[in-house]
Scaffold this active site. Sequence first.
Site, PDB file in Angstrom:
ATOM      1  N   ASP A  71     -56.311  26.384  49.768  1.00  0.00           N
ATOM      2  CA  ASP A  71     -55.352  25.430  49.209  1.00  0.00           C
ATOM      3  C   ASP A  71     -53.967  25.562  49.828  1.00  0.00           C
ATOM      4  OD1 ASP A  71     -55.053  27.949  48.091  1.00  0.00           O
ATOM      5  OD2 ASP A  71     -54.475  27.204  46.112  1.00  0.00           O
ATOM      6  N   ASP A  96     -41.829  35.180  48.394  1.00  0.00           N
ATOM      7  CA  ASP A  96     -43.265  35.438  48.430  1.00  0.00           C
ATOM      8  C   ASP A  96     -43.703  35.829  49.838  1.00  0.00           C
ATOM      9  OD1 ASP A  96     -45.888  35.101  46.906  1.00  0.00           O
ATOM     10  OD2 ASP A  96     -46.248  33.826  48.652  1.00  0.00           O
ATOM     11  N   LYS A 110     -52.484  32.884  37.253  1.00  0.00           N
ATOM     12  CA  LYS A 110     -52.216  32.184  38.505  1.00  0.00           C
ATOM     13  C   LYS A 110     -53.012  30.885  38.611  1.00  0.00           C
ATOM     14  CE  LYS A 110     -53.323  35.531  41.290  1.00  0.00           C
ATOM     15  NZ  LYS A 110     -53.556  36.198  42.615  1.00  0.00           N
ATOM     16  N   TYR A 111     -54.116  30.798  37.864  1.00  0.00           N
ATOM     17  CA  TYR A 111     -55.009  29.649  38.014  1.00  0.00           C
ATOM     18  C   TYR A 111     -55.235  28.870  36.719  1.00  0.00           C
ATOM     19  CZ  TYR A 111     -55.993  32.642  42.018  1.00  0.00           C
ATOM     20  OH  TYR A 111     -55.869  33.430  43.124  1.00  0.00           O
ATOM     21  N   GLU A 120     -41.102  40.411  48.302  1.00  0.00           N
ATOM     22  CA  GLU A 120     -42.418  40.746  47.764  1.00  0.00           C
ATOM     23  C   GLU A 120     -43.328  41.081  48.944  1.00  0.00           C
ATOM     24  OE1 GLU A 120     -46.609  39.459  46.242  1.00  0.00           O
ATOM     25  OE2 GLU A 120     -45.372  38.391  47.690  1.00  0.00           O
TER      26      GLU A 120
END
Length: 664
Positions: free
Chosen positions: A349, A385, A525-526, A414
């Site tokens: 994705d 990120d 997260k999902y 991170e």
Amino acid sequence: MRDRIGSVFIESVQPQVDGGRHAVKRIAGEHLTVRADIFKEGHDVLTAVVRWRQSTPPEAKSEWHEVPMRPLGNDAWEARFPLARNGRYEFTIEAWPDLFRTWTSELKRKVDAGRDVRSELLEGAALLEGAAARAGPVDADDARVLAEAAMRLRQPPSPDLLAVALSPELADIASAHPDRALARRHEPVLEVFADREKARFGAWYEFFPRSAKRDGVTHGTFQDAEAWLPYIEGLGFDVVYLPPIHPIGRTARKGKNNSLKAGPEDVGSPWAIGATEGGHKAVHPKLGTLEDFRHFVQAASTHGIEVALDLAFQCSPDHPYVKEHPEWFQHRPDGTIKTAENPPKRYEDIVNFDWMGPAREALWTELESVVLHWVAQGVRTFRVDNPHTKPIQFWEWLIRRVQEHHPDVLFLSEAFTRPKVMKALGKVGFTQSYTYFTWRNFKAELQEYLEELTQPPVSDYFRGNLWPNTPDILPEALQNAGPGAFRVRSALAATLSSVYGMYCGFELCEGRPLPGKEEYLDSEKYQLVAWDWDRPGNIRDWIARLNAARRTQPALHAYDSLRFFESNNERVLFYGKRSADGASTVLVAVSLDPYAPQEALLRLPLDWLGTRPDETYQVHELMTDQRSLWQGPHVQVRLTPEQPAALWAVYRYRRTEHAFDYYE
């Protein structure tokens, strides 16, 4: 440099990072202490100064200032200068032979030896005449005093004349107007970046605003997220970090637990950024509008909380950039855009930018505009990120450009990757970094790792932000471990570093893993998650007490004062911190056993405390609010899974005219 004078050497200048390639990190309001070895052949008396100025932001740029260095012995010198404001500073060292003081030193030795010094007095007169000429344009009074003294030194020697020649006051005036043509200046010019206080001290709390409704079904909004702010404030956190808040792509959207097949109600991963509704400068329409986000930032501020935003420079295949700028992305030989991979992991994705491709200038400029867009919305802290998967040169360029005009902007790296890469990111400008603390569980490895992070040279450029968990990482130590483990890990994170964070659910002792993985079962997260703030077995009160202790004790605001001390039990870690002014001192003992009580005999660091063996002093244990009187070199402690840490604020006695008072 005149050959007859010889060379002044300036060596081992500290602090500096990689020979001055990168800026040292400090906090606005502190002083920077500069040390160097400075010497010259022969017996010349030397003078040295630190030259410094603030260079950014542009409105704060100042002229060069100078502060004299003082000799420490063995050719070591030291000085310090103030970092009064947030921003970038430049500094260097300049040193030169003090010709007149060198002359007076030699003259005194010759007089003491009974030598004829008529020739030497003429040399001194010439030196004073040169100093008078240099003083003339800047200080007429000094020029007159020097010229008159020079005339007197040309008279026949006498005791009165020698007294004039050796006068300390005359030497001070002459030294104030040196021959700087003889000086050597250290190159390159070094830099220090003075961050605002939040860079060094803060408690972060991460949560997903889309789960703010807390029922696991209804998509939350920024307005719903505002209802969390009193809860977060009550826990004692002062930074709230939001994962990406942008539109989420639909192509290859992930389902629950990272499933490759998403149902119509699956919300997808917020790190798959971009859809028809917009990209990195837009907000997810189910969260609200840009105005709603600004209102959330303002509401957080009223609770004493700063908002940190996720900066994830990657795209969903549906991101507007993909159609508008296909040249910004990596392509396969068949022309399709590459998806992100870290074998065996694959992120269907997400597509990545072609960071060093021919269109990089336009790409980099656009990504800079993304940061500045959110700065304009009131964001001053970014959690970045996976920065280690992008060119380090890009981050050096971006951070410097952003901080040129916005020095209060902070960047958290991170980067759970190789140590040298993590450190390189700190060197090029990242304010803070995630660390390996998440996987350090035993006494020796904790001490070794934290000593490395909190002492020079690493602490000059790297600030470790300790996280016991993240949405990506449920470490084995917390899996099905019970409240004791969560208390232990939070106590360590909150006190070993001055800046730490936790992901929502830690205070509820959420520890259900995907079998065989360091991943949460039913990962947020999902999917949306139903959070019950009153879940049985929660440790909310423990977290609130920890954060209260951190706020009230300046010693726990310090990052680089951490010192470890002796405990006779390998399952009990003993350490301490003190504030820069010495007014606050805290000792900490933490059991590393979340399952059973542990006892230890602690050797108290009396020299470090400034305490005599026969002196009695008071300690205040901050987690239980109990006070005790201590004396001598040892204390016995018992720690349990319910109370696995003790934090003692140390108060010594001070004799006054009428009684004893407490201090420190």
